[in-house]
Motif scaffolding. Structure first.
Motif, PDB file in Angstrom:
ATOM      1  N   GLU A 313       0.792  -1.117  -0.112  1.00 28.18           N
ATOM      2  CA  GLU A 313       0.162   0.156   0.411  1.00 28.18           C
ATOM      3  C   GLU A 313       1.121   1.033   0.122  1.00 28.18           C
ATOM      4  OE1 GLU A 313      -3.387  -0.182   2.964  1.00 28.18           O
ATOM      5  OE2 GLU A 313      -3.853   2.022   2.193  1.00 28.18           O
ATOM      6  N   LYS A 314       1.880   1.286   0.869  1.00 25.45           N
ATOM      7  CA  LYS A 314       3.274   2.282   1.113  1.00 25.45           C
ATOM      8  C   LYS A 314       2.609   2.548  -0.727  1.00 25.45           C
ATOM      9  CE  LYS A 314       4.275   1.804   5.801  1.00 25.45           C
ATOM     10  NZ  LYS A 314       4.996   0.358   6.353  1.00 25.45           N
ATOM     11  N   GLY A 315       3.782   1.668  -1.017  1.00 25.62           N
ATOM     12  CA  GLY A 315       4.746   2.021  -1.970  1.00 25.62           C
ATOM     13  C   GLY A 315       4.464   1.641  -3.090  1.00 25.62           C
ATOM     14  N   PHE A 316       3.034   1.627  -3.416  1.00 28.23           N
ATOM     15  CA  PHE A 316       1.676   1.157  -4.089  1.00 28.23           C
ATOM     16  C   PHE A 316       2.643   2.382  -5.430  1.00 28.23           C
ATOM     17  CE2 PHE A 316      -1.695   2.328  -7.103  1.00 28.23           C
ATOM     18  CZ  PHE A 316      -1.645   1.382  -7.621  1.00 28.23           C
ATOM     19  N   ILE A 317       2.845   1.180  -6.714  1.00 23.34           N
ATOM     20  CA  ILE A 317       3.088   2.711  -7.797  1.00 23.34           C
ATOM     21  C   ILE A 317       1.204   2.831  -8.242  1.00 23.34           C
ATOM     22  CG2 ILE A 317       4.652   3.280  -9.711  1.00 23.34           C
ATOM     23  CD1 ILE A 317       6.828   2.366  -8.802  1.00 23.34           C
ATOM     24  N   ARG A 318       1.071   1.196  -9.456  1.00 25.96           N
ATOM     25  CA  ARG A 318       0.077   1.096 -10.416  1.00 25.96           C
ATOM     26  C   ARG A 318      -0.610  -0.340  -9.947  1.00 25.96           C
ATOM     27  NH1 ARG A 318       4.533   1.726 -14.305  1.00 25.96           N
ATOM     28  NH2 ARG A 318       4.658  -0.019 -15.629  1.00 25.96           N
ATOM     29  N   ALA A 319      -1.716  -0.645 -10.799  1.00 24.85           N
ATOM     30  CA  ALA A 319      -1.797  -2.290 -10.719  1.00 24.85           C
ATOM     31  C   ALA A 319      -2.141  -2.260 -12.272  1.00 24.85           C
ATOM     32  CB  ALA A 319      -2.987  -1.772 -10.007  1.00 24.85           C
ATOM     33  N   GLU A 320      -1.665  -3.475 -13.123  1.00 25.80           N
ATOM     34  CA  GLU A 320      -2.031  -4.284 -14.358  1.00 25.80           C
ATOM     35  C   GLU A 320      -3.400  -4.655 -14.058  1.00 25.80           C
ATOM     36  OE1 GLU A 320       0.943  -4.901 -16.717  1.00 25.80           O
ATOM     37  OE2 GLU A 320       1.106  -2.695 -16.651  1.00 25.80           O
ATOM     38  N   THR A 321      -4.372  -4.242 -14.070  1.00 22.42           N
ATOM     39  CA  THR A 321      -5.827  -4.637 -13.808  1.00 22.42           C
ATOM     40  C   THR A 321      -6.679  -5.294 -15.253  1.00 22.42           C
ATOM     41  OG1 THR A 321      -5.754  -2.757 -12.210  1.00 22.42           O
ATOM     42  CG2 THR A 321      -8.272  -4.156 -12.677  1.00 22.42           C
ATOM     43  N   SER A 323     -10.318  -7.320 -15.926  1.00 23.13           N
ATOM     44  CA  SER A 323     -11.236  -7.962 -15.564  1.00 23.13           C
ATOM     45  C   SER A 323     -11.344  -9.155 -15.915  1.00 23.13           C
ATOM     46  CB  SER A 323     -12.606  -7.655 -16.100  1.00 23.13           C
ATOM     47  OG  SER A 323     -12.886  -7.729 -17.564  1.00 23.13           O
ATOM     48  N   TYR A 324     -11.823  -9.991 -14.971  1.00 22.78           N
ATOM     49  CA  TYR A 324     -12.039 -12.399 -14.905  1.00 22.78           C
ATOM     50  C   TYR A 324     -12.896 -12.185 -16.243  1.00 22.78           C
ATOM     51  CZ  TYR A 324     -13.589 -16.180 -14.237  1.00 22.78           C
ATOM     52  OH  TYR A 324     -14.544 -17.719 -14.583  1.00 22.78           O
ATOM     53  N   GLU A 325     -13.985 -11.613 -16.996  1.00 17.58           N
ATOM     54  CA  GLU A 325     -14.680 -11.993 -17.556  1.00 17.58           C
ATOM     55  C   GLU A 325     -13.501 -11.599 -18.971  1.00 17.58           C
ATOM     56  OE1 GLU A 325     -15.528  -9.980 -15.521  1.00 17.58           O
ATOM     57  OE2 GLU A 325     -17.631 -11.010 -15.197  1.00 17.58           O
ATOM     58  N   ASP A 326     -12.795 -10.230 -18.775  1.00 17.13           N
ATOM     59  CA  ASP A 326     -11.786 -10.214 -20.148  1.00 17.13           C
ATOM     60  C   ASP A 326     -11.148 -11.032 -20.141  1.00 17.13           C
ATOM     61  OD1 ASP A 326     -13.631  -8.138 -21.261  1.00 17.13           O
ATOM     62  OD2 ASP A 326     -12.473  -6.614 -19.964  1.00 17.13           O
ATOM     63  N   LEU A 327      -9.897 -12.139 -19.281  1.00 18.49           N
ATOM     64  CA  LEU A 327      -9.053 -12.029 -19.422  1.00 18.49           C
ATOM     65  C   LEU A 327      -9.347 -13.840 -19.884  1.00 18.49           C
ATOM     66  CD1 LEU A 327      -6.336 -13.359 -18.643  1.00 18.49           C
ATOM     67  CD2 LEU A 327      -6.814 -13.771 -16.497  1.00 18.49           C
ATOM     68  N   VAL A 328     -10.976 -14.182 -18.981  1.00 18.46           N
ATOM     69  CA  VAL A 328     -11.320 -15.352 -19.825  1.00 18.46           C
ATOM     70  C   VAL A 328     -11.525 -15.860 -21.023  1.00 18.46           C
ATOM     71  CG1 VAL A 328     -13.094 -17.250 -19.746  1.00 18.46           C
ATOM     72  CG2 VAL A 328     -12.369 -16.446 -17.187  1.00 18.46           C
ATOM     73  N   ALA A 329     -12.002 -15.006 -21.677  1.00 17.50           N
ATOM     74  CA  ALA A 329     -12.475 -14.902 -23.224  1.00 17.50           C
ATOM     75  C   ALA A 329     -11.142 -14.447 -24.132  1.00 17.50           C
ATOM     76  CB  ALA A 329     -13.478 -13.087 -23.199  1.00 17.50           C
ATOM     77  N   SER A 330     -10.200 -13.395 -23.691  1.00 19.62           N
ATOM     78  CA  SER A 330      -9.308 -13.662 -24.273  1.00 19.62           C
ATOM     79  C   SER A 330      -7.902 -15.151 -24.741  1.00 19.62           C
ATOM     80  CB  SER A 330      -7.773 -12.371 -24.202  1.00 19.62           C
ATOM     81  OG  SER A 330      -8.510 -11.394 -23.482  1.00 19.62           O
ATOM     82  N   GLU A 338      -2.667  -8.058 -25.678  1.00 23.27           N
ATOM     83  CA  GLU A 338      -2.227  -7.500 -27.179  1.00 23.27           C
ATOM     84  C   GLU A 338      -3.938  -7.169 -27.398  1.00 23.27           C
ATOM     85  OE1 GLU A 338      -1.458 -10.996 -28.879  1.00 23.27           O
ATOM     86  OE2 GLU A 338       0.545 -11.464 -28.657  1.00 23.27           O
ATOM     87  N   LYS A 339      -5.357  -7.128 -27.086  1.00 26.72           N
ATOM     88  CA  LYS A 339      -6.441  -6.539 -27.431  1.00 26.72           C
ATOM     89  C   LYS A 339      -6.747  -5.290 -26.815  1.00 26.72           C
ATOM     90  CE  LYS A 339      -9.115 -10.795 -28.273  1.00 26.72           C
ATOM     91  NZ  LYS A 339      -9.371 -12.280 -27.300  1.00 26.72           N
ATOM     92  N   GLY A 340      -5.933  -5.468 -25.463  1.00 30.74           N
ATOM     93  CA  GLY A 340      -5.940  -3.472 -24.630  1.00 30.74           C
ATOM     94  C   GLY A 340      -6.804  -4.019 -23.581  1.00 30.74           C
ATOM     95  N   LEU A 341      -7.371  -5.279 -23.414  1.00 32.03           N
ATOM     96  CA  LEU A 341      -8.073  -5.010 -22.168  1.00 32.03           C
ATOM     97  C   LEU A 341      -7.270  -5.450 -20.566  1.00 32.03           C
ATOM     98  CD1 LEU A 341      -9.479  -7.817 -24.015  1.00 32.03           C
ATOM     99  CD2 LEU A 341     -10.252  -5.708 -23.779  1.00 32.03           C
ATOM    100  N   VAL A 342      -6.089  -5.512 -21.146  1.00 38.08           N
ATOM    101  CA  VAL A 342      -5.572  -4.974 -19.733  1.00 38.08           C
ATOM    102  C   VAL A 342      -5.052  -3.290 -19.092  1.00 38.08           C
ATOM    103  CG1 VAL A 342      -2.765  -6.000 -18.151  1.00 38.08           C
ATOM    104  CG2 VAL A 342      -4.115  -7.354 -20.026  1.00 38.08           C
ATOM    105  N   ARG A 343      -5.775  -2.639 -18.032  1.00 38.96           N
ATOM    106  CA  ARG A 343      -5.385  -1.222 -17.803  1.00 38.96           C
ATOM    107  C   ARG A 343      -4.097  -1.082 -16.802  1.00 38.96           C
ATOM    108  NH1 ARG A 343     -10.265  -1.533 -15.159  1.00 38.96           N
ATOM    109  NH2 ARG A 343     -10.661  -3.589 -15.794  1.00 38.96           N
ATOM    110  N   ALA A 344      -3.719  -0.299 -17.035  1.00 44.67           N
ATOM    111  CA  ALA A 344      -2.579   0.317 -15.998  1.00 44.67           C
ATOM    112  C   ALA A 344      -3.561   1.186 -14.939  1.00 44.67           C
ATOM    113  CB  ALA A 344      -0.986   1.270 -16.665  1.00 44.67           C
ATOM    114  N   GLU A 345      -4.041   1.034 -13.900  1.00 43.11           N
ATOM    115  CA  GLU A 345      -4.583   1.908 -12.730  1.00 43.11           C
ATOM    116  C   GLU A 345      -3.727   2.233 -11.909  1.00 43.11           C
ATOM    117  OE1 GLU A 345      -7.204   2.458 -13.314  1.00 43.11           O
ATOM    118  OE2 GLU A 345      -9.123   0.581 -14.867  1.00 43.11           O
ATOM    119  N   GLY A 346      -4.458   3.056 -11.590  1.00 43.24           N
ATOM    120  CA  GLY A 346      -3.370   4.200 -10.459  1.00 43.24           C
ATOM    121  C   GLY A 346      -3.725   4.367  -9.266  1.00 43.24           C
ATOM    122  N   LYS A 347      -3.851   5.117  -8.388  1.00 45.58           N
ATOM    123  CA  LYS A 347      -4.018   5.593  -6.713  1.00 45.58           C
ATOM    124  C   LYS A 347      -5.146   5.774  -6.726  1.00 45.58           C
ATOM    125  CE  LYS A 347       0.582   6.895  -4.845  1.00 45.58           C
ATOM    126  NZ  LYS A 347       1.026   7.648  -4.642  1.00 45.58           N
TER     127      LYS A 347
END
Ligand code: GDP
Length: 362
Positions: A313-321, A323-330, A338-347
């Motif tokens: 939590e203290k050292g958080f930079i970003r989270a590659e995120t 969704s379960y559905e998108d991952l399973v479908a891919s 490749e499909k651009g479904l993995v997002r870089a989410e911030g604080k």
């Protein structure tokens, strides 16, 4: 960890259900070597079919499900709020739980004595709820005595007093705190009192194996009460669960099939308890393990990372995120990327149910 207390009158099947919980926990104890288990506490996995699917995608060696603790709270009898039975001790045990699982006897068996002489779910529920209400009333009244003195010279205390009076009046009518309509402000005032009848509740209707697939008239009585309270009912057979523990996977399947059900009710009960508390699951998944993490609805990405380790939590930079559905479908993480479904989410990102996350931290 989330903790649910099992309550109910004597001889309704609490211990039988709890022992099944503990037996399951023992079978899984190998996965949790550092987890000390108190004698009346059982740790269970929260069933989640998504884990298997994710583990396959990441070729994970291990699956670690989310967990819930069940505490066996024995000794709740008529008069407990006045110190009968284990009295105050069990009341403080309930205070420490996040939710209540109220086991209600919905099976007939002449060999098992009923404390009131006959099976009667409506009456049984009333007895237990009344004990909790009386214990709360005593506590609110104690608080009122203190607040009253302060209220002479203090505006905040005067407001607190009006809230306490309102709650006391409703408790006096036999109403549980969860049935009282309170504004956010009023709810804040009584929160520190951790009142017992304010806790969320699930009724576990304990039926005999023959009624597991169909329910029965007793279950309907429980449903009627639960509907009025906005509470949930789960049908469970403590006896079936205790027998399942003894069986091999194959035998288990046959036994359940012969009863016309998919499970003995414990799984549904665990799932319902988890949902009741407004909890959410996010996943981490890699070759080492696929794991479910429990968060509260509304938690940000850094807070969610903090569930794994406070340093995250203290050292958080970003989270590659993703969704379960998108991952399973891919079909794979790389294909999802490749499909651009993995997002870089911030604080500021609010984690959603079923997010699969990889945290980057320093
Ligand atoms: P507790 O006092 O609520 O903890 O109740 P127990 O779990 O000790 O159960 C009391 C008795 O009821 C035991 O003899 C159990 O075997 C029996 N019992 C529990 N569940 C069932 C059930 O679903 N059907 C029948 N016939 N007996 C049950």
């Amino acid at each position: 960890m989330l903790r649910a207390g099992i309550v109910g009158l004597p001889n309704v099947g609490k211990s039988t259900l709890f022992n099944a919980v503990v037996a399951n926990a023992k079978a899984e104890a190998a996965n949790f070597p550092f987890c000390t288990i108190e004698p009346n506490v059982g740790v269970v996995s929260v069933p989640d079919e998504r884990l298997e699917v994710l583990a396959k995608i990441s070729s994970a060696k291990q699956i670690v499900p989310a967990r819930v603790e069940f505490v066996d709270i024995a000794g709740l009898v008529q008069g407990a709020s006045k110190g009968e039975g284990l009295g105050n001790q069990f009341l403080s045990n309930i205070r420490e739980t996040d939710a209540i699982v109220h086991v209600v006897r919905c099976f007939e068996d002449d060999d098992v004595i009923h404390v009131s002489g006959s099976v009667g779910p409506a009456r049984d529920i009333e007895v237990i709820n009344l004990e909790l209400v009386l214990a709360d009333l005593a506590q609110v009244e104690r608080r009122m005595e203190r607040t009253k003195k302060q209220a002479r010279a203090n505006k905040d205390a005067q407001y607190e007093m009006t809230v306490l009076e309102k709650v006391a009046a409703e408790l006096n009518e036999g109403k549980s705190v969860r049935q009282i309509k309170l504004s956010e402000e009023e709810a804040e005032i009584i929160k520190p009192l951790t009142l017992l009848s304010a806790k969320k509740i699930i009724y576990a209707a304990n039926v005999s194996e023959d009624d597991l697939s169909t329910g029965n008239e007793f279950v309907e009585q429980v449903r009627e009460i639960a509907n009025k309270e906005d509470a949930q009912v789960v049908i469970v057979s403590a006896q079936v669960e205790s027998e399942l523990v003894e069986l091999s996977d194959e035998e288990r399947k046959d036994f359940l099939e012969s009863l016309g059900v998919e499970e003995g009710g414990l799984k549904s009960l665990i799932r319902a308890t988890y949902d009741l508390l407004g909890l959410r699951t996010y996943f981490t998944s890699g070759e080492k393990e696929t794991r479910a993490w429990t968060i509260k609805a509304g938690m940000s990405a850094p807070q969610a990372a903090g569930v794994i380790h406070s340093d995250f939590e203290k050292g958080f930079i970003r989270a590659e995120t993703v969704s379960y559905e998108d991952l399973v479908a891919s079909g794979s993480l790389s294909s999802a990327k490749e499909k651009g479904l993995v997002r870089a989410e911030g604080k500021a990102y609010v984690v959603k149910e079923g997010d699969v996350m990889l945290f980057l931290t320093n």
